[in-house]
Design a protein around this motif. Sequence first.
Motif, PDB file in Angstrom:
ATOM      1  N   TRP A 172      57.128 -55.488  62.209  1.00  0.00           N
ATOM      2  CA  TRP A 172      55.886 -55.128  63.049  1.00  0.00           C
ATOM      3  C   TRP A 172      54.863 -56.516  62.782  1.00  0.00           C
ATOM      4  O   TRP A 172      54.604 -56.946  61.442  1.00  0.00           O
ATOM      5  CB  TRP A 172      55.293 -53.881  62.769  1.00  0.00           C
ATOM      6  CG  TRP A 172      55.988 -52.721  63.346  1.00  0.00           C
ATOM      7  CD1 TRP A 172      57.083 -52.050  62.695  1.00  0.00           C
ATOM      8  CD2 TRP A 172      55.905 -52.369  64.637  1.00  0.00           C
ATOM      9  NE1 TRP A 172      57.534 -51.153  63.606  1.00  0.00           N
ATOM     10  CE2 TRP A 172      56.611 -51.195  64.818  1.00  0.00           C
ATOM     11  CE3 TRP A 172      55.032 -52.429  65.770  1.00  0.00           C
ATOM     12  CZ2 TRP A 172      56.982 -50.369  65.871  1.00  0.00           C
ATOM     13  CZ3 TRP A 172      55.138 -51.653  66.803  1.00  0.00           C
ATOM     14  CH2 TRP A 172      56.127 -50.672  66.803  1.00  0.00           C
ATOM     15  N   ALA A 173      54.194 -56.772  63.648  1.00  0.00           N
ATOM     16  CA  ALA A 173      53.013 -57.835  63.831  1.00  0.00           C
ATOM     17  C   ALA A 173      51.852 -57.065  63.926  1.00  0.00           C
ATOM     18  O   ALA A 173      51.459 -56.692  65.173  1.00  0.00           O
ATOM     19  CB  ALA A 173      53.201 -59.205  64.520  1.00  0.00           C
ATOM     20  N   ILE A 174      51.303 -56.639  63.111  1.00  0.00           N
ATOM     21  CA  ILE A 174      50.155 -55.237  63.245  1.00  0.00           C
ATOM     22  C   ILE A 174      50.639 -54.444  64.310  1.00  0.00           C
ATOM     23  O   ILE A 174      51.430 -53.661  63.366  1.00  0.00           O
ATOM     24  CB  ILE A 174      48.938 -56.092  63.971  1.00  0.00           C
ATOM     25  CG1 ILE A 174      48.283 -57.297  63.186  1.00  0.00           C
ATOM     26  CG2 ILE A 174      47.702 -54.785  63.698  1.00  0.00           C
ATOM     27  CD1 ILE A 174      47.065 -57.694  63.662  1.00  0.00           C
ATOM     28  N   THR A 175      50.492 -54.109  65.478  1.00  0.00           N
ATOM     29  CA  THR A 175      50.981 -53.087  66.279  1.00  0.00           C
ATOM     30  C   THR A 175      51.897 -53.530  67.226  1.00  0.00           C
ATOM     31  O   THR A 175      52.169 -52.788  68.329  1.00  0.00           O
ATOM     32  CB  THR A 175      49.910 -52.083  66.734  1.00  0.00           C
ATOM     33  OG1 THR A 175      48.995 -52.833  67.419  1.00  0.00           O
ATOM     34  CG2 THR A 175      49.310 -51.471  65.536  1.00  0.00           C
ATOM     35  N   THR A 176      52.305 -54.773  67.281  1.00  0.00           N
ATOM     36  CA  THR A 176      53.177 -55.376  68.170  1.00  0.00           C
ATOM     37  C   THR A 176      54.565 -55.637  67.611  1.00  0.00           C
ATOM     38  O   THR A 176      54.732 -56.449  66.287  1.00  0.00           O
ATOM     39  CB  THR A 176      52.721 -56.751  68.710  1.00  0.00           C
ATOM     40  OG1 THR A 176      51.529 -56.329  69.651  1.00  0.00           O
ATOM     41  CG2 THR A 176      53.824 -57.215  69.704  1.00  0.00           C
TER      42      THR A 176
END
Lengths: 342, 325
Positions: A172-176
């Motif tokens: 995950w990249a923050i919430t993406t």
Amino acid sequence: MSLDLWSLYTLMLKSRLLEEAIARFWYDGLISGEMHLGTGEEAIIAGVVAHLRDGDAMALDHRGTSALLMRGVDPVLILRELLGYEDGLCGGRGGHMHLFSKEHLTASSGIVGAEGPTAVGFALSAQYLRPGAIATAFFGDGAMNQGMLMESINLASAWNLPVLFVCKDDGWAITTQSKQVTGGDLGERARGLGVPAVEVDGGDVSAVWEAAGRAIESARSGQGPTFLHARCVHFEGHFLGFQLIRMVRAPFREMPGITIPLTLSFLHSGGAALHERLEGLKAVLAAVLATLRDPRRDSANDPLRRARTTLQSDTARLEELEEQVEKELSNVLSTVLAGGPS
Amino acid sequence: MPKLNMVEAINLALREEMEKDDRIIILGEDVGREGGVFRVTDGLQAKFGEQRVVDTPLAETGIVGTAMGMALYGLRPVAEIQFDGFLYPCLDQITNHIGRIRNRSRGRFTCPLVIRVPYGGGIHAPEHHSESPEAILAHTPGIKVVIPSTPFEAKGLLVSSIRDPDPVIFLEPKRIYRAIREDVPEGDYTIPLGKARLVQEGKDVTAIAWGAMVREVLNAAEELKRDKIDLEVIDLRTISPMDVDAITTSVKKTGKAVIVHEAPRTCGLGAEIIALINEKAFLSLQAPIERVTGFDVPVPLLKSEHYYLPNPKRIVVAVKKVMSF
């Protein structure tokens, strides 16, 4: 040095209990702002930090608590820092994303990817001032798309610096989801810059310990940097209080707060057309169902549970150890709270 | 007419503009599937598709640089930088390239893009998440800097920013994202860039503010009424280019001024406004101009945030000081 699963488990357990205490403080409103915990990545941190010695440096990201604790920083200082007290680790000025310890040559940054250049600077200095010492950089898979981190991997390679780049990959990249915004393979990327890349199961503390040990030994002996790619699961998502995760963990407590206004708005006669409201309801249900399948709620991914399964062959010793760590932490908490704000 | 908060008003502006102009593309971290960390772009990817609302990697320099390429090629990108502190890595793209394209090409190329940034303190977030970098941006030639103070203002100003032929940095005071609800009409209305808003007429002192500070000034004005002090309140709306006429006209009338901003004091925009007043209205001044600002330190954590941020009390003290000179 030979593998000692007991001491690695102790490090992980201390970290987990400390972070659970932090979560309670946060839910009680004693700590401000968002909170990023490292629960779920303890095996990676323990497997690396256990190899560090005097003169070795760490560049940490916004989840630095467990690395500092495992490196030997007093948990009372960490907690009092997070509470904003003047006698905290950084005088109450840093907060959880900006923890520093001069004594342990450790710096953190809340800016994603900033660990790379710092670690390269640490390593370059170590080469001059303390040959044999190394630097580590801890970051997530999201950080791998930041220019400064890629620049620093190249620098470490070009200058043959003693750096261990540790990528804690939770997908995950923050919430993406990272795979939607990341080209190619991360290990290949490091190799493309001339840095050997090692894949390791980040939930298996023994495997991380073995892999990190080889990489650190190689850095100490002048063989340059390594990229350690370890997959893990963050049980709290990007930050504490992530609503979907909260809801799935405690549906009876959390659902009314979501479903009551949703149902009311659905029944409300004004506003959007019925089919649009139905779409909204469906979207929420889909999100809830996706969360039910989310690996972040599956404790089989818990590195502590995995280590514990091996140690269960000696139940008496295990229970004694856990009791002792819990007691230690409860002493820490009473010291932290007895002191009051300063 | 729907009563909207600022988040909803900005969402509506984006939605309506995207319906009218298919060159408008939104890009940023978590803006698509997730709908943005503050939910400003909520529902837009579902409506306009993944090609027009694009989730990016955590790569701020890349986001802003890509937006520039898109703008030069003929699209109208609206980039989101998730928090104010994450804008600093983009300063290379903004100062070295985006702000200079028009000048470098003698107007043959313009760079019509918007960079939206949730901005400022007041939500108990730590540094990098509570910064006010507007003076750095206002100091950079070639870009416009817009800061709305209410939902109605936000919609009208954002529409103008999107339609503007030049790069606009649109700073959204996150502290008042959901704090104010007011009538925001659907459909077309714009607020021109570069024009200040006279929020409240008064005869005694001119108070100049922007963004979340406008509300603080209005609260101070209420308190000052009890002491029979009549505050004139100017919301700058666009800090670059600045509406110098609005400032000087007011100061020539009142002869006194107080400037309020939450950014640090030294080289803050307040200093520039004082210099402009000195240049254009010096002989009308009846008292030295006061500044109510943040302090010259990184944004502090929760416990000190209320010391750091200007509040009505500090504004009242400054106004009374100016009045009693």
